[in-house]
Design an enzyme around this catalytic site. Structure first.
Site, PDB file in Angstrom:
ATOM      1  CB  ALA A  25       6.400  67.475 -12.102  1.00 31.19           C
ATOM      2  N   GLY A  27       8.190  69.684 -16.946  1.00 24.26           N
ATOM      3  CA  GLY A  27       9.059  70.800 -16.991  1.00 24.26           C
ATOM      4  C   GLY A  27       9.413  71.276 -18.485  1.00 24.26           C
ATOM      5  CG  MET A  29      15.752  68.794 -20.148  1.00 23.60           C
ATOM      6  SD  MET A  29      17.118  69.101 -18.920  1.00 23.60           S
ATOM      7  CE  MET A  29      18.253  67.634 -19.334  1.00 23.60           C
ATOM      8  CG  ASP A 141      18.330  74.728 -12.990  1.00 18.80           C
ATOM      9  OD1 ASP A 141      17.831  75.972 -12.897  1.00 18.80           O
ATOM     10  OD2 ASP A 141      17.160  73.879 -13.527  1.00 18.80           O
TER      11      ASP A 141
END
Length: 648
Positions: A25, A27, A29, A141
């Site tokens: 994946a 993201g 960051m 988060d």
């Protein structure tokens, strides 16, 4: 898996150790990959920071600090952090690889969860957050994307503390809100203040989403959602899902209070409240709630008729706000008189309406009862996971279901030999005669056996217990390199992976075996003992029946286990030393002992053998790990305590 574009990192080896295999994946960051640790030969996950963050020195410094704090966090519901490295322009984190899916994937598939299912998932999430809060670590988060669910249902929380490195970097000090805005606490939006109570707020929002299938605050932009977090309270989830009990509503509304002081003060306290509500709900509550939601609406509203229009040509008009017979817009108007026929028709109509309502209600009630109790259907029992296979099989067969045994899997929730999971899952309504697959547990997930060589048996037992293992058989054998009563090795060997449900065997050293020296020349016997690293005590006695200068007695007895430094007593046949006598030696030779041969041995083992023989040792080089040369040479003699040099 994200494979939309070719990734230049796939196939590369970072830091000479971690081979990138595929991208999972990407993201805001970092990008996450599956990789192989080629040194330990295990599958891992690697999170590589994006280039613009890796170029920020402040970020890298804070990221490394947060990674160290996260690596120190050891908990079964936390994704473990193994390492943090930099390779050129790549700053990356090495983590435990957790095959499975995210909580977001589960929500996308199901839409929303029943209250018991939602609270069951929240408990390991809060346990993980609680462990972090005890260590002074704030997640920052909390969201479904950071909650991973394995194939056997284990829940793990990822990315502990890493949001702080990003939110503190100089690239985020321009007013940009870092984090997923749908879960931000009001104080996080207003002032950037974050503590463990902010994690509790985010957990409360996540619970709302699990129960309703949506976030509590919706908006066209991140700014509008953030505004609602500050200015609006999170509603009770029962406003979106009728039938949710008030104690479940309270879990959400209390955790999402605007004032942090009114929330549970850490995840552990929130966990206690969640567990209490979960344990108080009936086991079939989710199924009952789903059945209730599937029933038709209240038929009373459907049967209500609209008000009749006034008869054509009628002259009587009554203000709906006026009392019968009171003043209306046209003065005092008496109420209309009801004739006997009117009263009869009204009575008959009301009677049949009530009969119709009662009949339909009876049909609905009967359908609900039939659905739950009909002999044509059964439910997979809730408590079957963790039950012994034989008992689970009998329970299902007694319900008229066919049982099939699936392939065993490792499970940290179900002991070995019990049911790890079922297909279909517990609580599912199935027809009688349906096939239920029971998946047995092979025991807990394998972990590496710790290295306990050289420890006492008690120390080894404790080290194994700390890793979840029990000790099986304990056998004993002689060893020239491991002292008596110390562990020689384990079965399986150190570093091998094994389920903690399987015992680990120990092999304990009985030390070196004491040789039989009786009748041996005293000097030869003394040299042999000194080469073994043993201390020697000699006494003399006259025995005319035995050859001179031979060993008459020894202690310990032959075959006894001894270790370097132990004292051995010899009784030697006394004789006079005559000039030219072969048995008389110069005093300068009395301290000479044989040099042991260690060529080809591992360096560590060779060092131990030399020291046990009464010498000191110097390792000159160590390239291949094994001894390729030594001085003095094997078979020669040297002064006791002198230095032997080896190189590998």
């Amino acid at each position: 898996m994200d494979t939309t574009v070719a990734d230049p990192l796939v196939g590369r080896v970072l830091d000479g150790r971690y081979r990138i295999e595929s991208r999972i994946a990407r993201g805001g960051m970092a990008t996450v990959y599956t990789a192989r640790d080629i040194r330990l030969d295990r599958e891992i996950a690697i999170k590589v920071m994006h280039g613009h963050l890796a170029a920020d020195e402040d970020f890298v410094r804070r990221f490394i600090g947060e990674a160290k704090a996260a690596a120190a966090l050891s908990h079964p519901n936390v994704v473990a952090v193994y390492d943090q490295r930099t390779d050129g322009e790549h700053v990356f984190l090495v983590m435990e690889y957790v095959p499975g899916r995210t909580l977001r994937d589960l929500l996308t598939e199901r839409g929303r969860l029943g209250p018991r299912a939602a609270l069951e998932i929240m408990q390991p999430v809060l346990a993980a957050l609680g462990a972090a809060h005890r260590a002074g670590l704030v997640h920052r988060d909390v969201k479904p994307e950071n909650v991973l669910i394995t194939a056997d249902g284990q829940v793990k929380v990822a990315d502990f503390g890493l949001a702080r490195a990003e939110s503190d970097s100089k690239m985020t000090k321009t007013g940009l809100i870092i984090g997923t805005v749908g879960y931000l606490a009001p104080e996080q939006v207003l002032a950037g203040d974050v503590d463990i109570r902010s994690d509790v707020y985010a957990a409360g929002v996540m619970l709302f989403e699990l129960l309703t299938g949506r976030q509590p605050h919706q908006g066209d932009s991140a700014l509008s959602v953030a505004y609602k977090h500050v200015n609006e309270t999170v509603p009770a989830p029962s406003t979106a899902v009728p039938g949710l009990p008030p104690q479940v509503d309270a879990l959400v509304t209390r955790a999402t209070a605007h004032d942090p002081a009114r929330r549970p003060q850490d995840a552990n306290r929130y966990l206690a409240a969640v567990a209490e509500v979960y344990n108080g709900l009936p086991r079939d509550f989710d199924q009952r709630l789903a059945a209730q939601a599937a029933q038709p609406r209240n038929v009373t509203a459907v049967l209500e008729s609209p008000p009749a229009a006034p008869p054509a040509g009628g002259t009587r008009v009554m203000d709906r706000g006026a009392a019968p017979g009171g003043p209306g817009p046209y003065g005092d108007v008496p109420p209309p008189e009801r004739t006997a026929a009117d009263r009869f028709i009204g009575a008959i109509t009301g009677k049949y309406v009530l009969i119709a309502i009662g009949a339909i209600a009876a049909v609905i009630l009967g359908w609900a009862v039939w659905y739950q109790t009909s002999g044509q259907y059964e439910h997979v029992p809730d408590r079957i996971v963790g039950t012994r296979l034989a008992a689970a099989t009998k329970t299902l067969q007694d319900k008229g279901l066919v049982v099939r045994r699936g392939t065993s899997v490792y499970s940290d929730r179900a002991p070995k030999g019990t049911v790890a999971r079922t297909d279909p899952p517990p609580g599912t309504r199935v027809a009688k005669g349906a096939t239920i697959t029971l998946v047995p547990s092979r025991g807990r997930t394998p972990v590496a056996v710790p290295d306990v060589a050289g420890k006492t048996e008690a120390e080894a037992r404790q080290a194994l217990k700390d890793k979840g293992f029990s000790v099986g058989d304990v056998s004993r054998q002689g060893s020239q390199t491991v002292d008596k009563d110390k562990v020689v090795r384990t079965r399986p060997a150190a570093g091998a992976k094994q389920s903690p449900d399987e015992p680990v065997d120990l092999v304990v050293s009985t030390g070196m075996s004491m040789p039989d020296l009786r009748g041996m020349n005293a000097d030869t016997a003394a040299d042999k003992l000194r080469a073994m690293g043993l201390d020697l005590k000699i006494t003399k006695r006259d025995d005319s029946a035995q050859p001179p200068d031979t060993v008459l007695e020894q202690s310990p007895a032959p075959g006894t286990g001894v270790s370097g430094g132990d004292e051995v007593s010899l009784v030697v046949n006394k004789k006079d030393c005559l000039i030219g006598d072969f048995f008389c030696k110069d005093s300068s030779d009395q301290n000479k002992i044989p040099v042991p041969g260690v060529l080809g041995q591992p360096i560590d083992q060779a060092v131990q053998a030399i020291q046990n023989s009464g010498f000191t040792v110097k390792v000159r080089t160590n390239i291949g790990g094994k001894v390729v040369g030594q001085l003095p040479l094997p078979g020669t003699t040297a002064d006791r305590g002198s230095e032997i040099t080896i190189w590998g």
